[in-house]
Design an enzyme around this catalytic site. Structure first.
Site, PDB file in Angstrom:
ATOM      1  N   GLN A  53       1.608 121.864  67.422  1.00 10.18           N
ATOM      2  CA  GLN A  53       1.355 122.009  65.993  1.00 10.18           C
ATOM      3  C   GLN A  53       0.653 123.335  65.735  1.00 10.18           C
ATOM      4  O   GLN A  53      -0.437 123.585  66.233  1.00 10.18           O
ATOM      5  CB  GLN A  53       0.480 120.857  65.498  1.00 10.18           C
ATOM      6  CG  GLN A  53      -0.157 121.056  64.133  1.00 10.18           C
ATOM      7  CD  GLN A  53       0.833 121.297  63.020  1.00 10.18           C
ATOM      8  OE1 GLN A  53       0.834 122.358  62.417  1.00 10.18           O
ATOM      9  NE2 GLN A  53       1.689 120.320  62.761  1.00 10.18           N
ATOM     10  N   GLY A  74       4.551 106.412  47.524  1.00 10.36           N
ATOM     11  CA  GLY A  74       5.234 106.344  48.799  1.00 10.36           C
ATOM     12  C   GLY A  74       5.448 107.737  49.371  1.00 10.36           C
ATOM     13  O   GLY A  74       5.109 108.744  48.763  1.00 10.36           O
ATOM     14  N   GLY A  93       5.603 117.874  59.205  1.00 19.97           N
ATOM     15  CA  GLY A  93       5.144 116.827  58.288  1.00 19.97           C
ATOM     16  C   GLY A  93       3.877 116.144  58.762  1.00 19.97           C
ATOM     17  O   GLY A  93       3.640 114.980  58.436  1.00 19.97           O
ATOM     18  N   GLU A  94       3.038 116.871  59.520  1.00 19.09           N
ATOM     19  CA  GLU A  94       1.840 116.216  60.064  1.00 19.09           C
ATOM     20  C   GLU A  94       0.870 115.781  58.973  1.00 19.09           C
ATOM     21  O   GLU A  94       0.180 114.771  59.120  1.00 19.09           O
ATOM     22  CB  GLU A  94       1.123 117.141  61.058  1.00 19.09           C
ATOM     23  CG  GLU A  94      -0.063 116.464  61.722  1.00 19.09           C
ATOM     24  CD  GLU A  94      -0.375 117.006  63.105  1.00 19.09           C
ATOM     25  OE1 GLU A  94      -1.472 116.714  63.592  1.00 19.09           O
ATOM     26  OE2 GLU A  94       0.458 117.709  63.680  1.00 19.09           O
ATOM     27  N   ARG A  96       1.680 114.626  56.001  1.00 18.68           N
ATOM     28  CA  ARG A  96       2.206 113.361  55.493  1.00 18.68           C
ATOM     29  C   ARG A  96       1.955 112.237  56.498  1.00 18.68           C
ATOM     30  O   ARG A  96       1.622 111.108  56.125  1.00 18.68           O
ATOM     31  CB  ARG A  96       3.702 113.499  55.231  1.00 18.68           C
ATOM     32  CG  ARG A  96       4.057 114.167  53.912  1.00 18.68           C
ATOM     33  CD  ARG A  96       5.485 114.684  53.894  1.00 18.68           C
ATOM     34  NE  ARG A  96       5.570 116.007  54.508  1.00 18.68           N
ATOM     35  CZ  ARG A  96       6.676 116.507  55.033  1.00 18.68           C
ATOM     36  NH1 ARG A  96       7.797 115.791  55.026  1.00 18.68           N
ATOM     37  NH2 ARG A  96       6.687 117.708  55.557  1.00 18.68           N
ATOM     38  N   GLU A 127       8.961 125.883  59.911  1.00 20.52           N
ATOM     39  CA  GLU A 127       8.619 124.955  58.838  1.00 20.52           C
ATOM     40  C   GLU A 127       7.212 125.241  58.326  1.00 20.52           C
ATOM     41  O   GLU A 127       6.930 125.165  57.127  1.00 20.52           O
ATOM     42  CB  GLU A 127       8.714 123.510  59.347  1.00 20.52           C
ATOM     43  CG  GLU A 127       8.697 122.453  58.248  1.00 20.52           C
ATOM     44  CD  GLU A 127       7.323 121.857  58.010  1.00 20.52           C
ATOM     45  OE1 GLU A 127       7.180 121.081  57.049  1.00 20.52           O
ATOM     46  OE2 GLU A 127       6.385 122.175  58.763  1.00 20.52           O
TER      47      GLU A 127
END
Length: 292
Positions: A53, A74, A93-94, A96, A127
């Site tokens: 990461q 959600g 997406g860490e 999230r 990303e």
């Protein structure tokens, strides 16, 4: 409402994965086609954080705000994971993922990818660069990792991230700044524009001196550029011409004869002027008559 939204995003893991799909870890394995590219709901306990990461700091307040949003609406945007054995390794997406953990969610929608470690790191880094809340130094460090760890050239990297090569180069140059100045950019004390101007100051002590002036005087980028220019090309004080003795003698003689202050100004190249001072119109007429 949140549960309905989540069900709409992805099908359950068991609904998509047959026994062959569970064992698929590369694109050549049986069941890979059924697995890759689908959005599935994965048990959070089966997700492993990405060891590569690129982002190491997550603002707790921002995570809490995201967790609140996820609780109400959600997980709107699925995370991306890589299949590793029986588990899934996080690619992107860490935030999230962490916010979902804070909410105590048991499952999260995800895109599944099958990729080797190099591809995984590249995907995570690219990303990460697309995020809007990264500071200039974080972006520069990510670009540098793509060069060092993924072995991309600046040209290849500009194509991957959709940026001009000159833009990539400008970010990378920020890493030449003193660490204190880099920290100032990360903390929002100065802008990337200030940093780009400071790069041209090679003397570190002088760089830090100007950096402190920027903060203390709240200098704009333009003012900073002018300050740096003045440091690089300081104006030389003009040498005051020394009046030769013969001119000093004449100056005194004329002062005594005209009974008023007489000044002789002479440059080193011989050019000059004689200044006669008067105190009133009558005094001017007196001097004028004497000169006749």
């Amino acid at each position: 409402m949140a549960k309905e939204k989540k069900r709409a995003l992805g099908r359950g893991l068991s609904a998509l994965l047959s026994e062959s799909g569970e064992k698929a870890n590369s694109v050549k394995d049986t069941g890979a086609k059924e697995l890759v590219g689908n959005i599935i709901e994965i048990p959070i306990e089966r997700i492993i954080p990405n060891p590569n990461q690129p982002r190491t700091h997550f603002d707790p307040k921002a995570l809490q705000e995201l967790a609140h949003s996820i609780k109400e609406l959600g997980v709107i945007q699925p995370i991306t994971v890589r299949k590793v054995g029986d588990n899934f390794e996080l690619i992107s997406g860490e935030r999230r993922f962490r916010a979902s953990q804070l909410n105590g969610l048991e499952r999260i929608p995800a895109f599944v990818r099958l990729a080797d470690d190099r591809e995984m790191l590249e995907m995570a880094l690219v990303e990460n660069i697309q995020r809007e809340d990264l500071d200039a130094i974080e972006i520069a460090l990510t670009y540098q990792r793509l060069i060092d760890e993924v072995d991309l050239t600046q040209e290849e990297m500009s194509q991957r991230v959709g940026k001009d090569r000159s833009t990539v180069t400008n970010y990378l140059r920020l890493l030449k700044l003193d660490p204190i100045v880099q920290t100032g950019i990360r903390d929002g004390m100065i802008s990337m524009g200030h940093g780009r101007a400071l790069i041209s100051v090679e003397d570190i002590d002088k760089q830090l001196e100007i950096y402190e002036q920027i903060i203390r005087k709240s200098l704009s980028v333009r003012q900073t550029e002018q300050l740096i220019k003045s440091h690089k090309n300081p104006s030389k004080p003009k040498e005051k011409a020394v009046l030769p003795n013969e001119f000093k003698k004449s100056q005194k003689e004329w002062t005594d004869r005209l009974d008023t202050k007489v000044e002789i100004v002479r440059s080193n190249n011989g050019k000059g002027k004689v200044i006669l001072n008067f105190n009133s119109d009558a005094d001017f007429q007196r001097i004028k008559d004497l000169l006749k």
